[in-house]
Design a protein around this motif. Structure first.
Motif, PDB file in Angstrom:
ATOM      1  N   ARG A 134       0.859  -1.189   0.000  1.00  0.00           N
ATOM      2  CA  ARG A 134       0.000   0.000   0.000  1.00  0.00           C
ATOM      3  C   ARG A 134       0.894   1.237   0.000  1.00  0.00           C
ATOM      4  N   VAL A 135       1.224   1.705  -1.188  1.00  0.00           N
ATOM      5  CA  VAL A 135       2.124   2.855  -1.325  1.00  0.00           C
ATOM      6  C   VAL A 135       1.532   3.855  -2.309  1.00  0.00           C
ATOM      7  N   SER A 136       2.155   5.032  -2.357  1.00  0.00           N
ATOM      8  CA  SER A 136       1.662   6.093  -3.232  1.00  0.00           C
ATOM      9  C   SER A 136       1.944   5.791  -4.699  1.00  0.00           C
ATOM     10  N   GLU A 137       1.289   6.544  -5.583  1.00  0.00           N
ATOM     11  CA  GLU A 137       1.492   6.381  -7.026  1.00  0.00           C
ATOM     12  C   GLU A 137       2.936   6.695  -7.410  1.00  0.00           C
ATOM     13  N   GLU A 138       3.506   7.727  -6.779  1.00  0.00           N
ATOM     14  CA  GLU A 138       4.899   8.095  -7.050  1.00  0.00           C
ATOM     15  C   GLU A 138       5.844   6.945  -6.721  1.00  0.00           C
ATOM     16  N   THR A 139       5.620   6.298  -5.568  1.00  0.00           N
ATOM     17  CA  THR A 139       6.457   5.168  -5.168  1.00  0.00           C
ATOM     18  C   THR A 139       6.325   4.016  -6.158  1.00  0.00           C
TER      19      THR A 139
END
Length: 463
Positions: free
Chosen positions: A357-362
């Motif tokens: 569960r990480v950001s789109e950038e990551t």
């Protein structure tokens, strides 16, 4: 065509022997990586700050881990050679083997003490080496507070496992790792999330879960080696034997491996420092992809260690020509495993990245890093099997020490810093630059193999 035939041996016994040694080692590595991946997934569920903190804290612990690998593999060069000599010089070779093990354990415990003291006294300072984010530093320091004693158990289980493998005992370490996997899984679940009446410790729970698993692992491995093993015959009282007469040979062969892996560990830490200053998203993405990279290289690591063992034992039997033929066989295996490992990364990257569960950038950075890893693995497989396996097993440790670190410090780290901080290039290019030493070493080790200069004499006489 002739060159290709040389890379594929007609001796099926060679491949069976490699498979016998490499498979349990690879499975054990896979279990260890599985533990790390579960840690990442559990900690990652707490958020990117927690994931980044634990990832960067473990970068420092990895320095000690690599040093212990160097100690164990350095000792393995001697142990494998002495084990190969046992038929011709049984008393001298087995005594030299025990003394090698004794020196290795003493150094391991000394290093563990040093790292424990530094981690206990300066946790925030260590974290500042890797990041400037205050929240990440505070959480990483909390992780260190609960894990500083882990070094002793990690070092002993790791180095003693490598020695057992060097004499062909590969099943026992594998079974212990299976047990440690379940111990770590249960301890992490209970302590991170606060189950079965225990408090919710989150990052601290991850540290304690790892500590409990390492204690379990070291207790069984060392207990077996010191109390039950009959092949080596090493006992607790042997820790106090006099080893001065073998110290020169140990320093000549084993210490360059320790120095090489030590400087390499510092180089990897420098790479982590570069990554840590590229932002939380880059750190989190690297944490996700590092587990995949480790999974893709488990068989490579197994074959590398098998290469050191087989080469050392063959040379101990004074069969130089056979060792040379086997070396080319290992080179062929390296090329094949590089292709297989790269394909593994390409085929699994979607599943792995979307498990977090990480950001789109990551996610975007993680995909770029996965692509870069698949390219690097094509070369890394060959140089790992040759440098960490065959050439090291031949006793060529001084030259390897120079090659490893010149390529890393003169090439990879400066290129990575320029790519990340000066030119602000995409993550794919930055990672390729940071790992470019793997590409260069793949070509260098072939020239070193062909020269035949990597085969060194090792003596068993200890007085």
């Amino acid at each position: 065509m002739k060159a290709i035939k040389r890379l594929v041996l007609s001796d099926s016994g060679f491949y069976r022997r490699v498979l016998f040694l490499a498979t349990p080692i690879a499975l054990q590595s896979l279990i260890t990586i599985g533990v790390n991946m579960l840690d990442n997934l559990m900690v990652g569920s707490l958020g990117e700050i927690s994931l980044s903190a634990v990832s960067l804290a473990n970068q420092f612990i990895t320095i000690y881990h690599i040093l212990c690998m160097g100690l164990g593999m350095g000792a393995s060069v001697l142990v494998s050679r002495y084990w190969g000599m046992k038929e011709k010089e049984p008393s001298e070779s087995m005594l030299a083997l025990k003394k090698t093990l004794c020196i290795m354990i003493r150094i391991t415990v000394g290093l563990a003490l040093l790292f424990s003291i530094v981690t206990f006294l300066f946790p925030e300072l260590i974290m500042r080496m890797f990041t400037t984010e205050p929240e990440v530093i505070a959480m990483g320091a909390r992780y260190f507070h609960y894990s500083f004693i882990t070094y002793f158990f990690l070092g002993l289980s790791l180095t003693c496992t490598i020695v057992l493998r060097s004499v062909g005992q590969v099943k026992i370490p594998l079974m212990v790792s299976v047990g440690a996997f379940f111990v770590n899984l249960c301890a992490n679940y209970i302590l991170i999330y606060g189950k079965l009446g225990m408090p919710r410790l989150e990052v601290a729970g991850a540290a304690l879960g790892t500590l409990i698993a390492r204690l379990f692992e070291a207790g069984i491995i060392c207990g077996y080696l010191f109390l039950r093993d009959e092949q080596i015959g090493f006992r607790f009282k042997d820790l106090f034997m006099k080893t001065k007469d073998l110290l020169g040979e140990y320093i000549r062969i084993s210490i360059p491996v320790l120095i090489s892996d030590g400087i390499l560990a510092l180089g990897n830490a420098a790479v982590a420092m570069v990554i840590g200053r590229l932002g939380v998203a880059f750190v989190a993405a690297n944490s996700i992809t590092s587990v995949t990279q480790q999974m893709s290289t488990v068989l490579i690591q197994g074959v590398s260690q098998a290469g050191a063992i087989v080469t050392g034992q063959t040379l101990g039997e004074e069969k130089k020509d056979k060792a040379m033929q086997q070396a080319y066989g290992f080179l062929g295996l390296g090329i094949a495993l590089g292709v297989i490992s790269a394909l593994f990364v390409v085929l699994t990257q979607n599943f792995i990245i979307h498990s977090y569960r990480v950001s789109e950038e990551t996610m975007v950075i993680a995909y770029q890093l996965m692509d870069a890893i698949s390219v690097i693995l094509l070369f890394q497989a060959t140089n790992s099997i040759m440098t960490k396996g065959v050439l090291r097993g031949g006793g060529d440790t001084k030259i390897l020490m120079l090659a490893d670190n010149i390529f890393l410090w003169v090439l990879s780290i400066p290129l990575g810093m320029l790519a990340g901080f000066v030119f602000h290039l995409p993550a794919f290019v930055i990672y390729i630059c940071l790992k470019f030493d793997q590409v260069v070493k793949a070509f260098w080790c072939v020239f070193r193999l062909r020269s035949g200069k990597w085969i060194k004499k090792i003596h068993a006489k200890t007085a």
